[in-house]
Write an enzyme that holds these catalytic residues in place. Structure first.
Site, PDB file in Angstrom:
ATOM      1  N   ASP A  54     -13.025   5.397   2.406  1.00 10.87           N
ATOM      2  CA  ASP A  54     -11.603   5.464   2.767  1.00 10.87           C
ATOM      3  C   ASP A  54     -11.228   6.903   3.127  1.00 10.87           C
ATOM      4  OD1 ASP A  54      -8.844   5.501   2.872  1.00 10.87           O
ATOM      5  OD2 ASP A  54      -8.524   4.453   0.981  1.00 10.87           O
ATOM      6  N   LYS A  82       2.760  11.222  -3.390  1.00 12.73           N
ATOM      7  CA  LYS A  82       1.739  10.532  -4.202  1.00 12.73           C
ATOM      8  C   LYS A  82       0.877  11.542  -4.976  1.00 12.73           C
ATOM      9  CE  LYS A  82      -1.779   6.951  -3.567  1.00 12.73           C
ATOM     10  NZ  LYS A  82      -2.280   5.998  -2.565  1.00 12.73           N
ATOM     11  N   GLU A  97      -7.227   0.478  -4.743  1.00  9.47           N
ATOM     12  CA  GLU A  97      -7.263   0.430  -3.272  1.00  9.47           C
ATOM     13  C   GLU A  97      -8.589  -0.119  -2.730  1.00  9.47           C
ATOM     14  OE1 GLU A  97      -5.988   4.392  -2.288  1.00  9.47           O
ATOM     15  OE2 GLU A  97      -3.955   3.952  -2.945  1.00  9.47           O
ATOM     16  N   ASP A 131       0.891  -1.159   0.000  1.00  8.07           N
ATOM     17  CA  ASP A 131       0.000   0.000   0.000  1.00  8.07           C
ATOM     18  C   ASP A 131       0.925   1.204   0.000  1.00  8.07           C
ATOM     19  OD1 ASP A 131      -1.627   2.129   0.570  1.00  8.07           O
ATOM     20  OD2 ASP A 131      -2.252   1.431   2.553  1.00  8.07           O
TER      21      ASP A 131
END
Ligand code: AMP
Length: 594
Positions: free
Chosen positions: A183, A68, A160, A6
């Site tokens: 999330d 990211k 994800e 992850d």
């Protein structure tokens, strides 16, 4: 082994399937979560994770976080400011402190790879890496490149939410199910609605905000405290600001389990210390509009997927911020059901990636829907060759069959050897079992035995052999051996088959040609004995026979195959004449009989 990674905005984690169990691996500090922070020293040296964050107090301008956000992006499509100055290189690629986002992400991936290799004591070169469902092709490709720069072969880029669903074991739901994954992390929020069918997840809708997360709350708490104490954010040093933000985060976390927490930072400015109690209700009041924003995305995603909350089969929450009771409650109200809390919110995505890696490497066999055969299954046939009925990587349950015959005249039984493996010769593969099928004695090639392999969803192989003439079945069951194969053994078998590919193929060609030659030579002899060949034909056939015998003696596959083909061609005209003559004779006999 395949790593599950992850690669998060705030934190990252790595796992692997060990002895059949997906586990996440802890770093030297005993933490299964490593901050996605990279310190790049002036001399180019690098530190990753908590070590990088610690350097932020001294060198805030040399610590990259949230890289990211830059992955696969160009300057024009950056939504807003990055924490550090972003430059554009001559190639159009973004750079922070002289490095591209891929290179910086690669440092995080290298660290995760290092942690895994250190824990497991072996080198690992493959990985499944997760990305947000909304990542476009460019962002996915950039993630893959980062993996390659870190020395990893990225065998799958996994969404994800799909990873989270795998961690919750949702692939085991009924045939067709729909799942919402909420999330809420440190800096981003995603809500995805997935549909799962036959073990495959499809993203029906995804909504979110790449600038919404737990960090916002830390800032809200900090502002509140500063207001109370009369301190101005603009007047305090960077170092003090870092300490205050860290304390705000700690307070926020603690308030998830306690009613009141004291915000306490000594010696902030000019010796002044801060001490301010904060109650959970107060935090919840601050958080209410922030939570409401996530709910709006949730409603939008449902509308996009054309679904009502009651159409969902499960709701799962991931991301550290979903530990807040107020967040969980809001999710439950929106979807009309309690979220599934069985997984660790910080770890579910990495765990899902690990499960996916385990399935792909063949070391996780218990999962019904995504299961595949780790190695080919077949039977031994003439000449000791492996005849594959179910190839490697076939999704189970499955079945396949083929017809076999007897190799010799008068043969009344056939031995079925059930084999597993990737090699061309049966003797190099593993024998799972053997049994005999009896049939009425028949001339060579006349018996008909159908063999069927069936693997059920539990990985149990059933072999059925049927004598077509009598319809009699022989059934043998091979428990789980077909699918429950040790990971290392599968890898060894596959690499052996690659290593011996040329040799194996040569042996198969030779064996097949030899069987053909052994059939052809006596037949040619019989044909010649009838004396119908012309002188020229006889000479050509004799030469071809000599060539076949020579090649047989030398044991060379390709020359033998060519010689057999030549002999076949040389006898073709003669054989056709014989058939014609036989037909003429039969006709004459029938006419005479009339
Ligand atoms: P993630 O990006 O999923 O790693 O989530 C990190 C975010 O979760 C950060 O903003 C953390 O402050 C937040 N977080 C972690 N634990 C808790 C907790 N117990 N209560 C509230 N927020 C938390």
């Amino acid at each position: 082994m395949i790593l599950g990674i992850d690669l998060g905005t705030t934190n990252s984690a790595v796992g692997v399937v060990d002895s059949g169990f997906p586990i996440l691996l802890a770093n030297e500090e005993g933490k299964r979560i490593t901050p996605s922070a990279v310190w790049i020293g002036k001399d180019g040296s690098i530190e990753v994770g908590a070590k990088a964050l610690r350097r932020r107090t001294l060198e805030p301008d040399r610590v990259v976080t949230s890289v990211k956000r830059l992955m696969g992006r160009r300057l024009g499509d950056l939504e807003d400011d990055f924490s550090l100055p972003v430059e554009v290189g001559d190639d159009g690629a973004l750079r922070v402190l002289g490095k591209t986002p891929e290179e910086i992400s690669a440092e995080i991936l290298k660290e995760l790879k290092r942690i895994a290799e250190w824990r497991l004591g072996q080198e690992i070169a493959k990985a499944v890496i997760t990305v947000p469902a909304y990542f476009n092709d460019g962002q996915r490709a950039a993630t893959k490149r980062a993996g390659e720069l870190a020395g990893l072969e990225v065998v799958r880029i996994l969404n994800e939410p799909t990873a989270a669903a795998l961690a919750y074991g949702l692939e085991k739901l009924d045939e067709r199910s729909r799942v919402a994954v909420y999330d809420l992390g440190g800096g981003t929020f995603d809500l995805s609605i997935l549909e799962m069918q036959d073990g495959v997840f499809q993203v029906l809708a995804t909504h979110g905000d790449t600038r919404l997360g737990g960090d916002d709350l830390d800032e809200m708490i900090l502002n509140r405290v500063l207001q109370q104490t009369g301190l101005e954010l603009g007047t305090i040093s960077r170092d003090a600001r870092v300490r205050l933000t860290e304390e705000a985060e700690r307070v926020k976390r603690e308030l998830s389990t306690r009613d009141e927490v004291v915000f306490r930072v000594p010696f902030v400015e000019g010796g002044q210390s801060i001490e301010a109690p904060i109650r959970r209700e107060e935090l919840e009041r601050l958080a209410a509009p922030w939570i409401a924003r996530t709910l709006r995305h949730g409603r939008q995603a449902l509308a996009d997927a054309n679904l009502k909350p009651e159409d969902l089969d499960a709701v799962v929450v991931v991301g550290g911020s979903t530990r807040m009771p107020a967040v969980r409650q809001a999710v439950a109200e929106l979807f009309g059901r309690e979220p599934d809390l069985s997984q660790h919110p910080d770890e579910a995505i990495a765990l899902g990636a690990t499960i996916q890696g385990g399935v792909m490497s063949g070391s996780l066999r218990q999962m019904v829907l995504l299961d595949v055969t780790p190695l080919s299954l077949g039977i031994e046939t003439f000449g000791g060759l492996m005849n594959v009925l179910i190839p490697r990587n076939t999704t189970i349950p499955c079945k396949a069959g083929e017809m076999f015959t007897n190799a010799a005249d008068g043969q009344a039984a056939m031995r079925v050897r059930v084999m597993q493996g990737e090699r061309e010769m049966a003797r190099d593969n593993w024998e799972l079992g053997k049994f005999e099928v009896k049939f009425d004695a028949a001339p060579k090639g006349q018996a008909r035995v159908g063999v069927q392999f069936r693997i059920d969803e539990n990985g149990i192989l059933e072999v059925l052999a049927r004598d077509v003439a009598t319809g009699l079945d022989t059934i043998v069951t091979i428990e789980s051996a077909a699918v429950n194969v040790d990971d290392a053994a599968v890898e060894a078998m596959v690499s052996e088959s690659v290593e011996h590919a040329f040799q194996d193929m040569a042996e198969r060609i030779f064996t097949e040609a030899k069987m053909k030659a052994e059939e052809l030579l006596p037949a040619v002899e019989m044909v010649l004995a009838q004396g119908l060949a012309t002188e020229a034909e006889r000479e050509e056939i004799d030469q071809a026979v000599t060539a076949v015998r020579d090649a047989l003696g030398k044991g060379a596959g390709n020359p033998l195959k060519a010689a057999v083909q030549k002999l076949d061609a040389a006898t073709e005209a003669l054989a056709a004449r014989l058939v014609e003559q036989a037909m003429d004779e039969a006709l004459e006999r029938r006419l005479a009989g009339q």
